[in-house]
Design a protein around this motif. Structure first.
Motif, PDB file in Angstrom:
ATOM      1  N   LEU A   1     -33.966 -10.256-144.504  1.00 18.23           N
ATOM      2  CA  LEU A   1     -33.490  -9.274-144.934  1.00 18.23           C
ATOM      3  C   LEU A   1     -33.712  -7.998-144.227  1.00 18.23           C
ATOM      4  CD1 LEU A   1     -32.001  -7.784-147.346  1.00 18.23           C
ATOM      5  CD2 LEU A   1     -34.102  -7.908-148.587  1.00 18.23           C
ATOM      6  N   PHE A   2     -35.288  -7.889-143.976  1.00 13.87           N
ATOM      7  CA  PHE A   2     -35.875  -6.583-143.298  1.00 13.87           C
ATOM      8  C   PHE A   2     -34.953  -6.454-141.685  1.00 13.87           C
ATOM      9  CE2 PHE A   2     -38.440  -5.382-139.628  1.00 13.87           C
ATOM     10  CZ  PHE A   2     -38.611  -4.108-140.099  1.00 13.87           C
ATOM     11  N   PHE A   3     -34.817  -7.639-141.142  1.00 12.26           N
ATOM     12  CA  PHE A   3     -34.061  -7.375-139.784  1.00 12.26           C
ATOM     13  C   PHE A   3     -32.720  -7.242-139.709  1.00 12.26           C
ATOM     14  CE2 PHE A   3     -37.752  -9.942-138.374  1.00 12.26           C
ATOM     15  CZ  PHE A   3     -38.138  -9.048-137.425  1.00 12.26           C
ATOM     16  N   GLU A   4     -32.086  -7.693-141.084  1.00 13.83           N
ATOM     17  CA  GLU A   4     -30.836  -7.363-141.181  1.00 13.83           C
ATOM     18  C   GLU A   4     -30.420  -5.890-141.517  1.00 13.83           C
ATOM     19  OE1 GLU A   4     -26.864  -8.794-144.275  1.00 13.83           O
ATOM     20  OE2 GLU A   4     -28.940  -9.617-144.435  1.00 13.83           O
ATOM     21  N   LEU A   5     -31.220  -5.439-142.478  1.00 18.96           N
ATOM     22  CA  LEU A   5     -30.855  -4.084-142.747  1.00 18.96           C
ATOM     23  C   LEU A   5     -31.372  -3.280-141.528  1.00 18.96           C
ATOM     24  CD1 LEU A   5     -32.304  -3.980-146.535  1.00 18.96           C
ATOM     25  CD2 LEU A   5     -30.052  -4.148-145.569  1.00 18.96           C
ATOM     26  N   TYR A   6     -32.554  -3.370-140.988  1.00 16.65           N
ATOM     27  CA  TYR A   6     -33.025  -2.596-139.556  1.00 16.65           C
ATOM     28  C   TYR A   6     -31.931  -2.483-138.873  1.00 16.65           C
ATOM     29  CZ  TYR A   6     -36.869  -1.486-136.163  1.00 16.65           C
ATOM     30  OH  TYR A   6     -37.682  -0.820-135.158  1.00 16.65           O
ATOM     31  N   GLY A   7     -31.190  -3.745-138.609  1.00 12.50           N
ATOM     32  CA  GLY A   7     -29.957  -3.558-137.527  1.00 12.50           C
ATOM     33  C   GLY A   7     -28.931  -2.758-138.122  1.00 12.50           C
ATOM     34  N   GLN A   8     -28.772  -2.685-139.136  1.00 14.90           N
ATOM     35  CA  GLN A   8     -27.698  -1.918-139.710  1.00 14.90           C
ATOM     36  C   GLN A   8     -28.066  -0.500-139.585  1.00 14.90           C
ATOM     37  OE1 GLN A   8     -26.223  -2.822-143.830  1.00 14.90           O
ATOM     38  NE2 GLN A   8     -26.046  -5.239-143.214  1.00 14.90           N
ATOM     39  N   ALA A   9     -29.321  -0.030-139.917  1.00 12.68           N
ATOM     40  CA  ALA A   9     -29.799   1.309-139.505  1.00 12.68           C
ATOM     41  C   ALA A   9     -29.666   1.561-138.161  1.00 12.68           C
ATOM     42  CB  ALA A   9     -31.081   1.249-140.074  1.00 12.68           C
ATOM     43  N   LEU A  10     -29.893   0.697-137.134  1.00 17.79           N
ATOM     44  CA  LEU A  10     -29.688   0.764-135.591  1.00 17.79           C
ATOM     45  C   LEU A  10     -28.258   1.104-135.286  1.00 17.79           C
ATOM     46  CD1 LEU A  10     -32.252  -1.606-134.412  1.00 17.79           C
ATOM     47  CD2 LEU A  10     -32.512   0.746-134.138  1.00 17.79           C
ATOM     48  N   GLN A  11     -27.638   0.529-135.883  1.00 21.36           N
ATOM     49  CA  GLN A  11     -26.125   0.351-135.910  1.00 21.36           C
ATOM     50  C   GLN A  11     -25.469   1.632-136.323  1.00 21.36           C
ATOM     51  OE1 GLN A  11     -23.799  -1.356-134.123  1.00 21.36           O
ATOM     52  NE2 GLN A  11     -25.685  -2.533-133.344  1.00 21.36           N
ATOM     53  N   GLY A  12     -26.170   2.702-137.207  1.00 21.51           N
ATOM     54  CA  GLY A  12     -25.689   3.957-137.630  1.00 21.51           C
ATOM     55  C   GLY A  12     -25.136   3.951-139.213  1.00 21.51           C
ATOM     56  N   ARG A  13     -25.216   2.738-139.811  1.00 22.26           N
ATOM     57  CA  ARG A  13     -24.638   2.483-141.111  1.00 22.26           C
ATOM     58  C   ARG A  13     -24.923   3.877-141.903  1.00 22.26           C
ATOM     59  NH1 ARG A  13     -24.367  -2.415-145.415  1.00 22.26           N
ATOM     60  NH2 ARG A  13     -23.373  -1.332-146.982  1.00 22.26           N
ATOM     61  N   PRO A  14     -24.043   4.497-142.295  1.00 24.30           N
ATOM     62  CA  PRO A  14     -24.223   5.926-143.055  1.00 24.30           C
ATOM     63  C   PRO A  14     -25.236   5.678-144.158  1.00 24.30           C
ATOM     64  CG  PRO A  14     -21.976   5.732-142.524  1.00 24.30           C
ATOM     65  CD  PRO A  14     -22.631   4.395-142.117  1.00 24.30           C
ATOM     66  N   GLY A  15     -26.325   6.430-144.122  1.00 24.50           N
ATOM     67  CA  GLY A  15     -27.036   6.538-145.469  1.00 24.50           C
ATOM     68  C   GLY A  15     -28.323   5.596-144.869  1.00 24.50           C
ATOM     69  N   THR A  16     -28.346   4.907-143.913  1.00 27.81           N
ATOM     70  CA  THR A  16     -29.791   4.117-143.714  1.00 27.81           C
ATOM     71  C   THR A  16     -30.497   4.847-142.411  1.00 27.81           C
ATOM     72  OG1 THR A  16     -28.370   2.768-141.942  1.00 27.81           O
ATOM     73  CG2 THR A  16     -28.399   1.909-144.391  1.00 27.81           C
ATOM     74  N   GLU A  17     -29.948   5.784-142.051  1.00 30.95           N
ATOM     75  CA  GLU A  17     -30.742   6.586-140.782  1.00 30.95           C
ATOM     76  C   GLU A  17     -32.102   6.648-141.092  1.00 30.95           C
ATOM     77  OE1 GLU A  17     -27.923   7.845-142.216  1.00 30.95           O
ATOM     78  OE2 GLU A  17     -26.213   7.612-140.520  1.00 30.95           O
TER      79      GLU A  17
END
Length: 186
Positions: free
Chosen positions: A99-115
């Motif tokens: 889960l950590f790596f999945e969400l970290y990857g989403q933040a790295l991809q610029g998913r709005p709100g995760t930056e």
């Protein structure tokens, strides 16, 4: 009788659920239904799906830092480091690590709100790791450099473990890293 904090309760249930099932292609409404609540309650407590995801990662990471803080530090620096690593490689933690790596990857991809997650994914660990390095006799600068290196090695080997399942190989690699680290201590 102690009253439960509804936000905290939702966060804990979300961590447990998402650790088991992942995040990809899951809407806020779907997640709310799985948690036994409404999407409006999740929005009320977390602002958005992304806000909830950031809080989930923060919680998972806080749990790991608590493990670091609770380690028995009476052993050698190598013993402490290897004990911490063995805790990370407990199969019970694999869902949280995925889960950590999945969400970290989403933040790295610029998913709005995760930056907002990105800076603290590193900086939240630096303080405790620098303090640990300084307790081993390192200067502030050397402790900071070693903290970043240790974090990178740990995360890289965790990705290796989650991808390959080769616990013996990642343990051998971590043991080598720890032994090299300890050899460089003053």
């Amino acid at each position: 009788m102690e009253r439960k904090d509804p936000r905290r309760d939702l966060l804990e249930r979300a961590v447990d659920y998402l650790s088991e099932h992942g995040v990809i292609a899951r809407s806020l409404r779907q997640l709310a239904a799985e948690l036994g609540t409404s999407h409006r309650m999740l929005i009320y407590h977390f602002g958005s799906m992304e806000g909830l995801l950031v809080e989930v990662v923060r919680e998972v990471e806080a749990r790991q830092r608590a493990v670091l803080a609770d380690l028995d530090r009476t052993g050698s620096p190598a013993d402490v480091a290897k004990a911490f690593w063995r805790r990370f490689t407990d199969p019970a933690l694999y869902p949280n690590e995925r889960l950590f790596f999945e969400l970290y990857g989403q933040a790295l991809q610029g998913r709005p709100g995760t930056e907002a997650l990105l800076p603290e994914v590193v900086t939240a660990w630096l303080g405790p790791l620098v303090a640990l390095g300084k307790s081993h006799g390192l200067s502030e600068r050397d402790a900071l450099v070693n903290a970043r290196l240790g974090m990178a090695v740990t995360r890289g080997l965790l990705l290796d473990l989650l991808a390959t399942g080769d616990l013996d190989a990642v343990n051998e690699a971590m043991d080598r890293f720890v032994d090299t680290y300890v050899a460089g201590l003053p």
